[in-house]
Design a protein around this motif. Sequence first.
Motif, PDB file in Angstrom:
ATOM      1  N   LEU A 210       0.853  -1.184   0.000  1.00 18.59           N
ATOM      2  CA  LEU A 210       0.000   0.000   0.000  1.00 18.59           C
ATOM      3  C   LEU A 210       0.892   1.239   0.000  1.00 18.59           C
ATOM      4  CD1 LEU A 210      -2.735  -1.175   2.558  1.00 18.59           C
ATOM      5  CD2 LEU A 210      -2.876  -1.183   0.051  1.00 18.59           C
ATOM      6  N   THR A 211       0.358   2.385   0.332  1.00 18.70           N
ATOM      7  CA  THR A 211       1.158   3.606   0.332  1.00 18.70           C
ATOM      8  C   THR A 211       2.193   3.563   1.451  1.00 18.70           C
ATOM      9  OG1 THR A 211      -0.285   4.800   1.851  1.00 18.70           O
ATOM     10  CG2 THR A 211      -0.871   4.844  -0.497  1.00 18.70           C
ATOM     11  N   PRO A 212       3.253   4.372   1.365  1.00 23.83           N
ATOM     12  CA  PRO A 212       4.283   4.377   2.414  1.00 23.83           C
ATOM     13  C   PRO A 212       3.740   4.699   3.802  1.00 23.83           C
ATOM     14  CG  PRO A 212       5.098   5.489   0.455  1.00 23.83           C
ATOM     15  CD  PRO A 212       3.640   5.212   0.206  1.00 23.83           C
ATOM     16  N   ALA A 213       2.564   5.317   3.896  1.00 24.87           N
ATOM     17  CA  ALA A 213       2.003   5.658   5.201  1.00 24.87           C
ATOM     18  C   ALA A 213       1.763   4.427   6.065  1.00 24.87           C
ATOM     19  CB  ALA A 213       0.681   6.417   5.021  1.00 24.87           C
ATOM     20  N   PHE A 214       1.624   3.259   5.442  1.00 23.71           N
ATOM     21  CA  PHE A 214       1.346   2.034   6.190  1.00 23.71           C
ATOM     22  C   PHE A 214       2.620   1.359   6.681  1.00 23.71           C
ATOM     23  CE2 PHE A 214      -2.465   2.763   3.799  1.00 23.71           C
ATOM     24  CZ  PHE A 214      -3.494   2.275   4.577  1.00 23.71           C
ATOM     25  N   GLY A 215       3.792   1.832   6.254  1.00 22.90           N
ATOM     26  CA  GLY A 215       5.029   1.132   6.563  1.00 22.90           C
ATOM     27  C   GLY A 215       5.507   1.297   7.987  1.00 22.90           C
ATOM     28  N   PHE A 216       5.376   2.496   8.556  1.00 23.25           N
ATOM     29  CA  PHE A 216       5.873   2.787   9.901  1.00 23.25           C
ATOM     30  C   PHE A 216       7.316   2.299  10.039  1.00 23.25           C
ATOM     31  CE2 PHE A 216       1.300   3.085  10.330  1.00 23.25           C
ATOM     32  CZ  PHE A 216       1.178   4.302  10.998  1.00 23.25           C
ATOM     33  N   ASP A 217       7.622   1.534  11.098  1.00 21.77           N
ATOM     34  CA  ASP A 217       9.019   1.152  11.354  1.00 21.77           C
ATOM     35  C   ASP A 217       9.341  -0.283  10.952  1.00 21.77           C
ATOM     36  OD1 ASP A 217       9.944   3.624  12.875  1.00 21.77           O
ATOM     37  OD2 ASP A 217       8.165   3.049  14.020  1.00 21.77           O
ATOM     38  N   LEU A 218       8.329  -1.137  10.964  1.00 24.86           N
ATOM     39  CA  LEU A 218       8.553  -2.559  10.700  1.00 24.86           C
ATOM     40  C   LEU A 218       7.316  -3.134  10.030  1.00 24.86           C
ATOM     41  CD1 LEU A 218      10.547  -5.009  11.335  1.00 24.86           C
ATOM     42  CD2 LEU A 218       9.056  -5.472  13.294  1.00 24.86           C
ATOM     43  N   VAL A 219       7.494  -3.834   8.892  1.00 22.44           N
ATOM     44  CA  VAL A 219       6.380  -4.530   8.250  1.00 22.44           C
ATOM     45  C   VAL A 219       6.542  -6.028   8.480  1.00 22.44           C
ATOM     46  CG1 VAL A 219       6.124  -2.708   6.527  1.00 22.44           C
ATOM     47  CG2 VAL A 219       7.524  -4.719   6.001  1.00 22.44           C
ATOM     48  N   ARG A 220       5.434  -6.748   8.366  1.00 26.14           N
ATOM     49  CA  ARG A 220       5.423  -8.164   8.728  1.00 26.14           C
ATOM     50  C   ARG A 220       4.869  -9.012   7.575  1.00 26.14           C
ATOM     51  NH1 ARG A 220       2.271  -5.633  12.393  1.00 26.14           N
ATOM     52  NH2 ARG A 220       0.544  -7.037  11.921  1.00 26.14           N
ATOM     53  N   PRO A 221       5.608  -9.147   6.482  1.00 27.16           N
ATOM     54  CA  PRO A 221       5.108  -9.980   5.384  1.00 27.16           C
ATOM     55  C   PRO A 221       5.087 -11.450   5.762  1.00 27.16           C
ATOM     56  CG  PRO A 221       7.363  -9.323   4.953  1.00 27.16           C
ATOM     57  CD  PRO A 221       6.926  -8.572   6.187  1.00 27.16           C
ATOM     58  N   GLY A 222       4.073 -12.127   5.271  1.00 26.40           N
ATOM     59  CA  GLY A 222       3.956 -13.567   5.470  1.00 26.40           C
ATOM     60  C   GLY A 222       3.817 -14.272   4.139  1.00 26.40           C
TER      61      GLY A 222
END
Length: 369
Positions: A210-222
């Motif tokens: 999604l947009t960079p606004a959803f990234g914050f500090d850590l993303v959790r791809p599965g």
Amino acid sequence: MQSTWTGGAAALLTIDLKALCVNYRAIARQVAPAQAAAVVKADAYGLGADRVAPALAAAGCRNFFVAHLSEAVALRPLLPEDARLFILNGLMPGAEDLCAEAGAIPVLNGLDQARAWVALCKARGQRLPAVLQVDSGMSRLGLAAADIDTLLREIDLERDFDLTLVMSHLACGDEPEHDANPDQLARFEALTARLPRAPRSFANSGGSFLTPAFGFDLVRPGVSLYGVAPHAGLPSPIQPVVRLEARIIQVRSIPAGQGVGYGLTYAPDKPARIATIGVGYADGWPRHLSNRGAAYYGNTRLPIAGRVSMDSMTLDVTALPEGTLTYGDTVELIGPHQPLEAVAADAGTIAYEILTSLGHRYARVWIGE
């Protein structure tokens, strides 16, 4: 085509660890400057966490998420000392000491879990790390706004434990245009504004794109690590990771009108050739694919003929010239002609369920280590 593996297994599951790491690096580039973690719960979505997690660590991952403490205990010896293991479901009552001894980090999903963790920290005289999950609208796990009021009255979040991360979870991250995504983002920002400053984590596989606004500090791809595109129908850098091939046990000719399999639910209106393969619902191949799913031989689709049984299923191979397939030859169940998403669509489910159901009777080969 004769099978390329030996031994008694009726099917071969190939897991491409190089492609897995390519996917991890693609997601990491997508979300930078945020960091990318890896969700390796459920035995790395059924593909073998003991192989997958070390491969991801070698690719640079240092943050791993599992669902249960037992998974963290099993993985801890296989990962670098500086790797962090987070437990998404938090802890069952009485498991706090074992978690601390394992060096794992619980996700505190409610007041009871938070109180128990603080009690352990006080008993040990240590500020042990933990994550707080807030409920931004999924209504599953996490602290609601009223719970945060109580938490702030009872617990000093800057003193009683080490608040390592604050997180929430997207309900509709795989649907980029869904109205719930910006609504949850706004709620997450409002809830975390009430807490002490700490790194934040919000995005799953879909949210990572999604947009960079959803990234914050850590993303959790599965699931995208394992080869499933984050948004169906849109361009994606994600590469396939698994391939499943099955051996032919027998090919037979049947007359028009002859029923096939349990219930005789498939009866061709002209003479046909039927091949039986040794994969069934005990191997994680959904019974719901009966009379609707398929295998492939090259570019030729071979429909499932009749019901999927426990240990076998039958294919109508009449579209191939007679003699093309014989005992010991192989057909594709998951691969370039039939990706995971296609199997899931035929079964009326999602790729997550297909992946995590793949059985342990397959011969398994990991490539690209």
